[in-house]
Scaffold this motif. Sequence first.
Motif, PDB file in Angstrom:
ATOM      1  N   ALA A 139       0.844  -1.205   0.000  1.00 15.87           N
ATOM      2  CA  ALA A 139       0.000   0.000   0.000  1.00 15.87           C
ATOM      3  C   ALA A 139       0.879   1.255   0.000  1.00 15.87           C
ATOM      4  CB  ALA A 139      -0.931  -0.008   1.213  1.00 15.87           C
ATOM      5  N   GLY A 142       1.962   2.162  -3.345  1.00 11.35           N
ATOM      6  CA  GLY A 142       0.896   2.424  -4.306  1.00 11.35           C
ATOM      7  C   GLY A 142       0.352   1.199  -5.017  1.00 11.35           C
ATOM      8  N   SER A 144      -1.734  -2.623  -5.456  1.00  8.78           N
ATOM      9  CA  SER A 144      -3.054  -3.121  -5.094  1.00  8.78           C
ATOM     10  C   SER A 144      -2.939  -4.262  -4.082  1.00  8.78           C
ATOM     11  CB  SER A 144      -3.765  -3.644  -6.354  1.00  8.78           C
ATOM     12  OG  SER A 144      -4.897  -4.408  -5.961  1.00  8.78           O
ATOM     13  N   ARG A 146      -5.622  -6.200  -3.451  1.00  7.62           N
ATOM     14  CA  ARG A 146      -6.715  -7.127  -3.748  1.00  7.62           C
ATOM     15  C   ARG A 146      -6.188  -8.559  -3.718  1.00  7.62           C
ATOM     16  NH1 ARG A 146     -10.628  -5.146  -8.042  1.00  7.62           N
ATOM     17  NH2 ARG A 146     -10.928  -3.791  -6.271  1.00  7.62           N
ATOM     18  N   GLU A 154     -10.423  -3.790   2.082  1.00  5.52           N
ATOM     19  CA  GLU A 154      -9.804  -3.089   0.941  1.00  5.52           C
ATOM     20  C   GLU A 154      -9.980  -1.570   0.987  1.00  5.52           C
ATOM     21  OE1 GLU A 154     -10.614  -4.600  -3.009  1.00  5.52           O
ATOM     22  OE2 GLU A 154     -10.257  -6.639  -2.291  1.00  5.52           O
ATOM     23  N   PRO A 155     -11.220  -1.062   1.228  1.00  4.45           N
ATOM     24  CA  PRO A 155     -11.375   0.400   1.227  1.00  4.45           C
ATOM     25  C   PRO A 155     -10.519   1.104   2.278  1.00  4.45           C
ATOM     26  CG  PRO A 155     -13.519  -0.707   1.391  1.00  4.45           C
ATOM     27  CD  PRO A 155     -12.491  -1.760   1.428  1.00  4.45           C
ATOM     28  N   VAL A 157      -7.564   0.133   3.319  1.00  8.16           N
ATOM     29  CA  VAL A 157      -6.167   0.153   2.854  1.00  8.16           C
ATOM     30  C   VAL A 157      -6.032   1.107   1.664  1.00  8.16           C
ATOM     31  CG1 VAL A 157      -4.220  -1.260   2.082  1.00  8.16           C
ATOM     32  CG2 VAL A 157      -5.887  -2.228   3.686  1.00  8.16           C
ATOM     33  N   GLU A 158      -7.055   1.081   0.789  1.00  7.78           N
ATOM     34  CA  GLU A 158      -7.047   1.983  -0.382  1.00  7.78           C
ATOM     35  C   GLU A 158      -6.890   3.433   0.067  1.00  7.78           C
ATOM     36  OE1 GLU A 158      -7.334   1.893  -3.798  1.00  7.78           O
ATOM     37  OE2 GLU A 158      -6.766  -0.203  -3.561  1.00  7.78           O
ATOM     38  N   ALA A 159      -7.573   3.783   1.170  1.00  8.66           N
ATOM     39  CA  ALA A 159      -7.541   5.165   1.662  1.00  8.66           C
ATOM     40  C   ALA A 159      -6.130   5.572   2.084  1.00  8.66           C
ATOM     41  CB  ALA A 159      -8.512   5.322   2.822  1.00  8.66           C
ATOM     42  N   ARG A 160      -5.284   4.587   2.414  1.00  2.52           N
ATOM     43  CA  ARG A 160      -3.909   4.887   2.852  1.00  2.52           C
ATOM     44  C   ARG A 160      -2.890   4.647   1.740  1.00  2.52           C
ATOM     45  NH1 ARG A 160      -4.009   4.819   8.501  1.00  2.52           N
ATOM     46  NH2 ARG A 160      -6.035   5.714   8.888  1.00  2.52           N
ATOM     47  N   ARG A 161      -3.411   4.189   0.603  1.00  2.13           N
ATOM     48  CA  ARG A 161      -2.510   3.797  -0.473  1.00  2.13           C
ATOM     49  C   ARG A 161      -1.789   5.020  -1.027  1.00  2.13           C
ATOM     50  NH1 ARG A 161      -5.001   0.496  -5.558  1.00  2.13           N
ATOM     51  NH2 ARG A 161      -3.365   0.999  -7.025  1.00  2.13           N
ATOM     52  N   HIS A 162      -0.483   4.875  -1.173  1.00  2.00           N
ATOM     53  CA  HIS A 162       0.301   5.968  -1.756  1.00  2.00           C
ATOM     54  C   HIS A 162      -0.076   6.077  -3.230  1.00  2.00           C
ATOM     55  CE1 HIS A 162       3.699   8.311  -3.135  1.00  2.00           C
ATOM     56  NE2 HIS A 162       3.961   8.587  -1.877  1.00  2.00           N
TER      57      HIS A 162
END
Length: 169
Positions: A139, A142, A144, A146, A154-155, A157-162
């Motif tokens: 994450a 940047g 995925s 999944r 997932e959402p 982790v997505e929110a913290r994804r570079h």
Amino acid sequence: MADTTRIAIFPGSFDPPTLGHLDLIQRGARLFDRLIVALLRNTSKQPMFALEERAEMLRAIAADLPGVEVDAFDGLLVEYARRRGAIAIVRGVRNGADLGYELELSGTNRHLNAAVDTIFLAPAGQYAHISSTLVREIAGFGGSVRGLVPPAVEPFVEARRHPARVTRA
Ligand code: PNS
């Protein structure tokens, strides 16, 4: 009559919970009447996700699992297990490296409280390579996650994804 409810604790950092954790929660829930997924509240590690976020993710993935509760604890795990009336601690073992560390942990916990046994569970083979550490790293770069974390996670982790980085040679 004595209470015969068989309670186990599945402790950890769950930063964040992975598909491997979910697999172990499902296995533990089948073995015990009640499985308490217990987040360590005070840790020397600086987590990626706040305690309340991790509790929310765990509650989301455990929502459909009967007999599973999410809680947090401070201090010694064996003292928490005693307070909750647990007969066992569940820990996941993915490989030989995990086993060495887990035997140290379980030996220390037995020294502190011989009434609580540690049960080692292996996750399904397809999850043996997954760790929260690698999920955080992916994450952070940047990528995925999944197929590594439950869909409900997932959402978060997505929110913290570079944001994906384009690198030039
Ligand atoms: O997911 P983790 O980080 O591998 O979980 C580690 C955990 C929470 C199980 C462990 O650090 C723990 O039990 N901490 C509570 C303090 C304690 O009881 N320490 C003595 C055991 S050696």
